[in-house]
Design a protein around this motif. Structure first.
Motif, PDB file in Angstrom:
ATOM      1  N   GLY A 171      25.655  15.002  28.650  1.00  0.00           N
ATOM      2  CA  GLY A 171      25.172  13.623  28.748  1.00  0.00           C
ATOM      3  C   GLY A 171      26.302  12.649  29.033  1.00  0.00           C
ATOM      4  O   GLY A 171      26.156  11.723  29.837  1.00  0.00           O
ATOM      5  N   TRP A 172      27.445  12.867  28.383  1.00  0.00           N
ATOM      6  CA  TRP A 172      28.603  12.002  28.600  1.00  0.00           C
ATOM      7  C   TRP A 172      29.058  12.057  30.055  1.00  0.00           C
ATOM      8  O   TRP A 172      29.367  11.038  30.659  1.00  0.00           O
ATOM      9  CB  TRP A 172      29.728  12.377  27.655  1.00  0.00           C
ATOM     10  CG  TRP A 172      31.040  11.768  28.029  1.00  0.00           C
ATOM     11  CD1 TRP A 172      32.162  12.427  28.419  1.00  0.00           C
ATOM     12  CD2 TRP A 172      31.380  10.368  28.083  1.00  0.00           C
ATOM     13  NE1 TRP A 172      33.179  11.545  28.706  1.00  0.00           N
ATOM     14  CE2 TRP A 172      32.714  10.265  28.499  1.00  0.00           C
ATOM     15  CE3 TRP A 172      30.674   9.208  27.819  1.00  0.00           C
ATOM     16  CZ2 TRP A 172      33.356   9.040  28.663  1.00  0.00           C
ATOM     17  CZ3 TRP A 172      31.316   7.994  27.975  1.00  0.00           C
ATOM     18  CH2 TRP A 172      32.643   7.919  28.390  1.00  0.00           C
ATOM     19  N   ARG A 176      28.013   7.598  36.240  1.00  0.00           N
ATOM     20  CA  ARG A 176      27.342   6.351  36.597  1.00  0.00           C
ATOM     21  C   ARG A 176      28.272   5.156  36.408  1.00  0.00           C
ATOM     22  O   ARG A 176      28.238   4.210  37.194  1.00  0.00           O
ATOM     23  CB  ARG A 176      26.073   6.164  35.773  1.00  0.00           C
ATOM     24  CG  ARG A 176      24.906   6.909  36.381  1.00  0.00           C
ATOM     25  CD  ARG A 176      23.607   6.601  35.666  1.00  0.00           C
ATOM     26  NE  ARG A 176      23.167   7.871  35.099  1.00  0.00           N
ATOM     27  CZ  ARG A 176      22.776   8.058  33.853  1.00  0.00           C
ATOM     28  NH1 ARG A 176      22.712   7.060  33.018  1.00  0.00           N
ATOM     29  NH2 ARG A 176      22.418   9.238  33.435  1.00  0.00           N
ATOM     30  N   LEU A 177      29.089   5.197  35.371  1.00  0.00           N
ATOM     31  CA  LEU A 177      30.035   4.100  35.117  1.00  0.00           C
ATOM     32  C   LEU A 177      31.140   4.043  36.170  1.00  0.00           C
ATOM     33  O   LEU A 177      31.557   2.960  36.578  1.00  0.00           O
ATOM     34  CB  LEU A 177      30.687   4.255  33.735  1.00  0.00           C
ATOM     35  CG  LEU A 177      29.809   4.022  32.521  1.00  0.00           C
ATOM     36  CD1 LEU A 177      30.554   4.390  31.243  1.00  0.00           C
ATOM     37  CD2 LEU A 177      29.359   2.571  32.468  1.00  0.00           C
ATOM     38  N   ARG A 192      27.304  12.658  32.677  1.00  0.00           N
ATOM     39  CA  ARG A 192      26.364  11.915  33.531  1.00  0.00           C
ATOM     40  C   ARG A 192      26.567  10.406  33.382  1.00  0.00           C
ATOM     41  O   ARG A 192      26.559   9.669  34.370  1.00  0.00           O
ATOM     42  CB  ARG A 192      24.925  12.319  33.205  1.00  0.00           C
ATOM     43  CG  ARG A 192      24.580  13.710  33.730  1.00  0.00           C
ATOM     44  CD  ARG A 192      23.113  14.068  33.561  1.00  0.00           C
ATOM     45  NE  ARG A 192      22.710  14.248  32.162  1.00  0.00           N
ATOM     46  CZ  ARG A 192      22.942  15.335  31.438  1.00  0.00           C
ATOM     47  NH1 ARG A 192      23.592  16.349  31.965  1.00  0.00           N
ATOM     48  NH2 ARG A 192      22.517  15.415  30.191  1.00  0.00           N
ATOM     49  N   VAL A 193      26.757   9.932  32.154  1.00  0.00           N
ATOM     50  CA  VAL A 193      27.015   8.508  31.916  1.00  0.00           C
ATOM     51  C   VAL A 193      28.317   8.094  32.592  1.00  0.00           C
ATOM     52  O   VAL A 193      28.387   7.066  33.278  1.00  0.00           O
ATOM     53  CB  VAL A 193      27.067   8.194  30.402  1.00  0.00           C
ATOM     54  CG1 VAL A 193      27.637   6.812  30.135  1.00  0.00           C
ATOM     55  CG2 VAL A 193      25.683   8.337  29.784  1.00  0.00           C
TER      56      VAL A 193
END
Length: 171
Positions: free
Chosen positions: A42-43, A49-50, A45-46
């Protein structure tokens, strides 16, 4: 992570198959599948995006963000979770976290910045957990052994802390 624990018990601690603590290995497998894999995935993927992009500069930014922000928080969650799964009380877990966290974070910074820089620059997002997971095979023996020692399931002395001088005569 389960493989890392097997390596720890068999090669580092030299337990042999009869003394192998399969419950400890199962705990590490559970941690990998139930916590580490989903959280790290999950990290990633975040983070993508960032900081979109795959240039060297983007990879460096991702690594700095990862190691400066995520790694300290992740370790702060991971270590107490392992302690809880090893049956430590809340007070013992807090004491253990205060004792082990600085060394775990320093140890993290010896390996992970280089691994993550390569990971963020060379590996597409959908494969990104694979190099990290492969690298984790080398990491669990330290955490696993340390936590087993803390829980009293492994006999022997703890490894010297990085900030302590080791008496060479005592070796």
């Amino acid at each position: 992570m389960g493989l890392g624990d097997v390596i720890s018990q068999q090669l580092v601690e030299k337990r042999g198959l009869r003394e192998h603590q399969s419950g400890r290995t199962l705990t590490m497998i559970t941690l990998g599948c139930g916590f580490v894999g989903p959280v790290v995935g999950g990290w990633y993927r975040v983070l993508d995006r960032l900081i979109p992009g795959t240039t060297k500069k983007d990879a460096l930014k991702k690594m700095l963000f990862d190691q400066g922000g995520f790694a300290p928080c992740f370790l702060g969650c991971f270590l107490p979770l392992v302690g809880t799964l090893n049956g430590l009380s809340a007070q013992d877990n807090w004491t253990k976290l205060q004792r082990d966290y600085p060394d775990a974070l320093i140890t993290n910074y010896y390996l992970w910045p280089a691994v993550q820089l390569a990971n963020f620059y060379l590996v597409p997002l959908h494969y990104r957990e694979d190099p990290a997971s492969t690298t984790l095979v080398a990491i669990p023996p330290e955490f696993s052994t340390s936590d087993a020692l803390s829980a009293g399931t492994v006999t022997g002395e703890r490894q010297p802390r990085l900030d302590r001088k080791v008496d060479q005569k005592a070796k």
